[in-house]
Design an enzyme around this catalytic site. Structure first.
Site, PDB file in Angstrom:
ATOM      1  N   VAL A  46       3.157   1.129   3.026  1.00 55.26           N
ATOM      2  CA  VAL A  46       2.956  -0.066   3.844  1.00 55.26           C
ATOM      3  C   VAL A  46       3.567  -1.272   3.128  1.00 55.26           C
ATOM      4  CG1 VAL A  46       1.285  -1.540   5.032  1.00 55.26           C
ATOM      5  CG2 VAL A  46       0.819   0.907   4.759  1.00 55.26           C
ATOM      6  N   GLY A  59       0.825  -1.204   0.000  1.00 58.20           N
ATOM      7  CA  GLY A  59       0.000   0.000   0.000  1.00 58.20           C
ATOM      8  C   GLY A  59       0.855   1.248   0.000  1.00 58.20           C
ATOM      9  N   ASP A 115     -11.705   9.300  10.472  1.00 56.74           N
ATOM     10  CA  ASP A 115     -11.487   9.002   9.049  1.00 56.74           C
ATOM     11  C   ASP A 115     -12.090   7.648   8.687  1.00 56.74           C
ATOM     12  OD1 ASP A 115     -10.629   9.629   6.492  1.00 56.74           O
ATOM     13  OD2 ASP A 115      -8.625   8.788   6.774  1.00 56.74           O
ATOM     14  N   LYS A 175       4.176  -0.054   8.405  1.00 58.20           N
ATOM     15  CA  LYS A 175       3.882   1.257   7.825  1.00 58.20           C
ATOM     16  C   LYS A 175       5.100   2.148   8.031  1.00 58.20           C
ATOM     17  CE  LYS A 175      -0.167   3.240   8.063  1.00 58.20           C
ATOM     18  NZ  LYS A 175      -1.386   3.974   8.494  1.00 58.20           N
TER      19      LYS A 175
END
Length: 494
Positions: free
Chosen positions: A90, A83, A200, A105
């Site tokens: 990530v 990611g 979020d 991450k």
């Protein structure tokens, strides 16, 4: 050897991705398969290391590009990128000693001088460490290797809800939507009980694994409601944070003044997306979409799904009320209502995996909704986490179809453990570690470490599971405190 092959082998040695014995073993195998010679094509040599599971495709590509550094962060070996976003990248990684897969991450180095991003990165680590729930991605470690900052998290082999919906040729079933949102609501209620507001919530932050279990991830914008010092929006004058398509009206005006009800609104928008395949206000510029969240009601769900059950419509619409006090007061109530619908729905007939039963209703449910303020009060006691399957309930094998997996069935009644014989592993039957291992404390009156005992429920011919604490995380589990449930204390969970 050709120069290209020699260069590849030299970069491999310098990378420390493989030791001398591994390299020599693969080269010997290559010679055996090519008449005693090493091919001059470096791609064939690289493929041999792939086939031998010495390297991953991502590692091979980096080596062939001439890069041999950056494959390790402290005690973690990076396997591939899974990611990438504006604030972090990530990677799938492996602990070099325990060989456990994790997600790492990494904060980009150019962000190190940005105090806002660096503080937010470590705030995410603090937020994740405060939570332990089956429907939230767990954090294992945070650290710094040179000038690289990283966060180590539980690796979930699955897809996010955004990718599932967009990658499907047909809409999600109502059972899937109800289960996914109910599980996300349980995870968020646990965060709210700990004094956290996510800020979020969106489809891309709900990860669904092969069994249909949902986990909330990405606490990068989370705020501890009881500690205003952690509000980076206030410290750096960032009044609006979040994702526009799922942003509550009050969060668009002032992100640091919101409470847990902003997450309820965003989860309602996520449910709307799961049902219809599009965000509530998908058209227009960023400013226009934010304005519509303030002033306009979304299209009727029945325009996209004429047969949508009224109970699901009512839950979704009520979560998306413009005024916080008009919404469902607590996200745990969202879970309760969806689970009640699942239990009576004739559509939920297939055998589905089971998720551990946890209390879902907040103890403040009978009190009036809180006023819109940054504080939720003191966190309520941490709910007991039973990282096991309820007694006498079999867990079917994960589905092998390529379509989104069927969601888990939930039971609204709390799991009763008072009748379990603490000395009988068969009575508990917890498959959480893939090998039947569990922690057991037979003394409800004692929380001392001496009261703990670890049991490997297998036998000499039964291998340890991949996350069995007896081979990897024993020290971590010894530090965990059990929660009393009816005279029997059961703990665990990686």
């Amino acid at each position: 050897m050709s120069k290209s092959v020699q260069r590849f082998i030299e970069l491999l040695r310098r990378s420390k991705l493989a030791n001398r014995q591994q390299i020599e073993a693969v080269i010997d195998e290559i010679k055996t398969n090519h008449g005693g010679k090493v091919p001059s094509d470096a791609s064939l040599v690289a493929q041999a290391f792939l086939d031998a599971d010495v390297l991953t495709q991502w590692q091979c590509d980096k080596l062939r590009d001439g890069r041999y550094r950056g494959f390790f962060l402290d005690k973690y070996k990076l396997l591939r990128q899974i990611g990438r976003g504006g604030m972090s990248t990530v990677y799938l990684a492996e602990h070099t000693l325990m060989h456990r897969s994790v997600a790492v991450k990494v904060l980009p180095k150019h962000r190190n001088d940005d105090s806002s991003h660096l503080e937010r990165f470590y705030l995410e680590a603090k937020a994740a460490a405060a939570l332990d729930h089956p429907n939230i991605v767990r954090a294992y470690d945070v650290g710094q290797d040179g000038d690289t900052h990283f966060l180590v998290m539980e690796y979930i082999d699955g897809r996010d809800l955004l990718a599932i919906v967009r990658g499907s040729d047909s809409p999600l079933t109502y059972v899937q939507v109800a289960s996914y949102i109910a599980q996300a609501a349980r995870g968020l209620q646990h965060a709210h009980d700990a004094g956290l507001v996510h800020r979020d919530v969106k489809p891309a932050n709900l990860l669904v694994d092969a069994r249909g279990v949902v986990r909330v991830l990405d606490l990068g914008l989370a705020r501890f409601s009881t500690d205003d010092k952690t509000s980076l929006t206030r410290a750096h004058d960032e009044n609006m944070m979040g994702t526009a398509d799922y942003l509550s009206p009050e969060q668009a005006l002032d992100s640091h003044a919101v409470d847990h009800r902003t997450d309820i609104y965003s989860l309602g928008c996520t449910m709307y997306f799961a049902l219809t395949g599009r965000a509530p206000f998908a058209e227009g510029t960023l400013a226009q979409r934010i304005a519509k969240h303030q002033t306009t009601d979304p299209d009727d769900l029945r325009l996209a799904r004429p047969d949508c059950p009224q109970e699901l419509i009512d839950v979704c619409v009520t979560m998306m009320r413009k005024q916080p006090e008009d919404r469902i007061a607590h996200v745990g109530t969202v879970a309760d209502r969806l689970i009640q619908w699942l239990e009576k729905s004739p559509q939920a007939t297939a055998p589905l995996p089971i998720v551990a039963d946890l209390p879902t209703t907040n103890k403040l449910e009978s009190t009036p909704a809180p006023t819109p303020s940054p504080s939720l009060g003191k966190p309520s006691p941490k709910p007991p986490v039973v990282g096991t399957t309820p007694p006498n309930v079999p867990v079917p094998s994960p589905p092998h179809a390529t379509s989104p997996p069927p969601p888990p069935i939930h039971r609204s009644k709390p799991l009763r453990l008072s009748s379990i014989d603490a000395g009988d592993p068969a009575a508990v039957n917890p498959p959480h570690y893939g090998c039947g291992c569990f922690w057991l404390c037979c003394s409800a009156s004692s929380l001392s470490s001496s009261a703990w005992s670890f049991t490997h429920a297998g036998s000499s011919n039964r291998p340890f599971g991949p996350d069995c604490p007896s081979r990897s995380q024993l020290s971590v589990h010894r530090r965990q405190k059990p929660q009393p449930l009816g005279g029997v204390l059961i703990g665990g969970g990686v």
